[in-house]
Design a protein around this motif. Structure first.
Motif, mmCIF file in Angstrom:
data_model
loop_
_atom_site.group_PDB
_atom_site.id
_atom_site.type_symbol
_atom_site.label_atom_id
_atom_site.label_comp_id
_atom_site.label_asym_id
_atom_site.label_seq_id
_atom_site.Cartn_x
_atom_site.Cartn_y
_atom_site.Cartn_z
ATOM 1 N N SER A 28 -2.132 7.407 4.388
ATOM 2 C CA SER A 28 -2.608 6.712 5.593
ATOM 3 C C SER A 28 -1.912 7.263 6.835
ATOM 4 O O SER A 28 -0.843 7.874 6.732
ATOM 5 N N ALA A 29 -2.494 6.990 7.991
ATOM 6 C CA ALA A 29 -1.899 7.453 9.250
ATOM 7 C C ALA A 29 -0.477 6.899 9.383
ATOM 8 O O ALA A 29 -0.273 5.686 9.272
ATOM 9 N N SER A 30 0.471 7.782 9.608
ATOM 10 C CA SER A 30 1.875 7.352 9.761
ATOM 11 C C SER A 30 2.674 8.525 10.311
ATOM 12 O O SER A 30 2.176 9.651 10.352
ATOM 13 N N LEU A 37 7.689 -3.111 7.100
ATOM 14 C CA LEU A 37 6.771 -2.412 6.198
ATOM 15 C C LEU A 37 6.083 -3.437 5.295
ATOM 16 O O LEU A 37 6.594 -4.540 5.091
ATOM 17 N N SER A 38 4.948 -3.050 4.742
ATOM 18 C CA SER A 38 4.167 -4.015 3.948
ATOM 19 C C SER A 38 4.739 -4.174 2.542
ATOM 20 O O SER A 38 5.642 -3.449 2.135
ATOM 21 N N ASN A 39 4.186 -5.120 1.798
ATOM 22 C CA ASN A 39 4.432 -5.195 0.352
ATOM 23 C C ASN A 39 3.085 -5.482 -0.327
ATOM 24 O O ASN A 39 2.089 -5.728 0.360
ATOM 25 N N ALA A 96 0.910 4.020 3.369
ATOM 26 C CA ALA A 96 1.889 4.423 4.385
ATOM 27 C C ALA A 96 3.252 3.839 4.020
ATOM 28 O O ALA A 96 4.189 4.575 3.684
ATOM 29 N N SER A 97 3.383 2.493 4.028
ATOM 30 C CA SER A 97 4.689 1.854 3.785
ATOM 31 C C SER A 97 5.338 2.343 2.492
ATOM 32 O O SER A 97 6.543 2.638 2.470
ATOM 33 N N ALA A 98 4.560 2.416 1.412
ATOM 34 C CA ALA A 98 5.145 2.799 0.114
ATOM 35 C C ALA A 98 5.783 4.186 0.198
ATOM 36 O O ALA A 98 6.824 4.441 -0.406
HETATM 37 C C1 FMN Z 1 5.522 3.511 11.149
HETATM 38 C C2 FMN Z 1 4.022 3.391 11.068
HETATM 39 C C3 FMN Z 1 3.209 4.125 11.917
HETATM 40 C C4 FMN Z 1 1.821 4.006 11.853
HETATM 41 N N1 FMN Z 1 1.040 4.751 12.701
HETATM 42 C C5 FMN Z 1 -0.299 4.624 12.616
HETATM 43 C C6 FMN Z 1 -1.144 5.391 13.447
HETATM 44 O O1 FMN Z 1 -0.696 6.226 14.244
HETATM 45 N N2 FMN Z 1 -2.487 5.180 13.355
HETATM 46 C C7 FMN Z 1 -3.039 4.296 12.487
HETATM 47 O O2 FMN Z 1 -4.255 4.164 12.420
HETATM 48 N N3 FMN Z 1 -2.259 3.569 11.653
HETATM 49 C C8 FMN Z 1 -0.927 3.706 11.705
HETATM 50 N N4 FMN Z 1 -0.139 2.977 10.879
HETATM 51 C C9 FMN Z 1 -0.784 2.024 9.957
HETATM 52 C C10 FMN Z 1 -0.921 2.633 8.557
HETATM 53 O O3 FMN Z 1 -1.775 3.752 8.552
HETATM 54 C C11 FMN Z 1 -1.452 1.622 7.551
HETATM 55 O O4 FMN Z 1 -2.799 1.314 7.832
HETATM 56 C C12 FMN Z 1 -0.663 0.321 7.542
HETATM 57 O O5 FMN Z 1 0.724 0.564 7.595
HETATM 58 C C13 FMN Z 1 -0.964 -0.478 6.280
HETATM 59 O O6 FMN Z 1 -0.751 0.287 5.130
HETATM 60 P P1 FMN Z 1 0.596 0.176 4.257
HETATM 61 O O7 FMN Z 1 0.634 -1.186 3.679
HETATM 62 O O8 FMN Z 1 0.439 1.241 3.202
HETATM 63 O O9 FMN Z 1 1.732 0.447 5.162
HETATM 64 C C14 FMN Z 1 1.249 3.110 10.912
HETATM 65 C C15 FMN Z 1 2.077 2.408 10.039
HETATM 66 C C16 FMN Z 1 3.443 2.534 10.085
HETATM 67 C C17 FMN Z 1 4.289 1.752 9.137
#
Ligand code: FMN
Length: 338
Positions: free
Chosen positions: A19-21, A218-220, A268-270
């Motif tokens: 995912s975007a990160s 961060l998510s869980n 992303a978080s994981a």
């Molecule tokens: C540090 C960080 C930066 C992120 N930057 C973006 C971003 O630039 N664009 C976007 O669409 N989502 C961004 N996200 C959101 C993630 O892509 C993702 O949708 C969200 O964290 C939920 O997924 P997760 O539970 O795997 O973290 C970001 C997340 C984190 C934690």
């Protein structure tokens, strides 16, 4: 065992997408994602503000409720320093495409139509395989109706779709009063995929400094339930591919998302917690689970636990809600437990 899936017409070797990160801020990391087994990467977002800042024009939507342009700008991180500018972003996509074989999905983050949408075209020219549009907007204006907010989303999607021929995924929040209807209208505006759901970062107060501070948690895996429910509801009813984001941390989370109807899952978080190599562990666990239960393909699972077979989904949701509330029982110590 066949782990392949398709996402917006793109063939992917498995359903694990990054995912975007900030992990996609450099090409080395993107290469490592591919090596660890990711099937595609969504780049971190290029923000509308970064683009409009360059041309010294802040869109009027962002000025809602603020007194002056100068004050509005003071809310943002120093945009000259904020990550990298639009040109460098395009250059990063080009370099990423040269470094890896897996699809690279560009990401634009904005809320309004306007000149910045031209960047969709430039992301296409830079070689991206698809575009994810993250529409992140908190409607704080009490004079703005739900209809107006929805129209804003639809206009951006339509304008982006009209400017490029790449497939477009739209990453949305769960905060619509009629999510199913909105999902359908986004598909009619041209979305090829819906990414459920954006995580809204909730700011905190610093009591010492009396300031609002960004608070990133961060998510869980618990957070998976919201996108899981909505993908299960919408699968087969809205003609788009679904991606699940928010709370994908384990192979079980991936399996649940696929069964709800997702074509891909995004993490992303994981990966921020466990490193990029963690993708390999998820894939190993996924294969093991499928092998033990004699599943032959990912496609076989997709949508198998969706609402498609439920005659009255809204009644089904109400019934489950009642069941959950009635599952609380006081324990002998007087505490409430499940
Ligand atoms: C540090 C960080 C930066 C992120 N930057 C973006 C971003 O630039 N664009 C976007 O669409 N989502 C961004 N996200 C959101 C993630 O892509 C993702 O949708 C969200 O964290 C939920 O997924 P997760 O539970 O795997 O973290 C970001 C997340 C984190 C934690």
């Amino acid at each position: 065992m066949d782990l392949t899936t398709t996402y917006m017409g793109i063939n992917l070797k498995n359903p694990i997408v990054v995912s975007a990160s900030p992990l996609s801020e450099n090409v080395d990391n993107i290469y490592q994602m591919q090596e660890a087994g990711a099937s595609a990467v969504v780049m971190y977002s290029l923000f509308e503000e970064q683009i409009t800042w360059q041309s010294q024009q802040l869109d009027h939507y962002l000025s809602y409720g603020v007194e002056s342009f100068t004050e509005a700008m003071s809310y943002f991180p120093d945009l000259d320093d904020y990550k990298i500018g639009p040109e460098a972003y395009l250059n990063l996509i080009q370099r990423a495409k040269m470094a890896v074989d897996m699809p690279v999905i560009g990401s634009l983050n904005g809320v309004s139509t306007g000149g910045w949408i031209e960047y969709a075209k430039r992301i296409e020219q830079a070689g991206a395989d698809a575009l994810e549009l993250n529409i992140y907007y908190i409607p704080t204006d009490i004079g703005m109706s739900g209809t107006e907010v929805e129209q804003m989303y639809l206009d951006v999607v339509q304008d982006v779709k009209n400017s490029i021929s790449l497939p477009v995924a739209v990453k949305i929040s769960p905060f619509f009063s009629a999510t199913a209807n909105m999902a359908y209208r986004l598909s009619q505006a041209g979305a090829d995929a819906l990414v459920l759901f954006n995580r809204f970062y909730q700011p905190d107060f610093d009591l010492e400094e009396l300031e609002v501070v960004p608070h990133l948690v961060l998510s869980n895996s618990n957070e998976l339930r919201l996108p899981l429910r909505w993908v299960a509801i919408l699968y087969g009813k809205v003609p788009v591919d679904f991606a699940v984001t928010s709370g994908v941390h384990t192979s079980e989370d991936v399996l649940k998302s696929l069964m709800a109807g997702a074509k891909v899952t995004m993490m992303a978080s994981a990966l921020l917690k466990n490193s990029i190599g963690y993708i390999g562990n998820i894939l190993d666990d996924l294969k093991l689970w499928m092998d033990e239960r004699e599943y032959e393909s990912v496609k076989q699972m997709q949508g198998s636990m969706s609402h498609q077979s439920v005659a009255e989904p809204a009644v089904f949701e109400r019934a489950n809600y009642m069941k959950v509330l009635h599952s609380w029982r006081p324990d002998p110590t007087g505490q409430l437990v499940y």
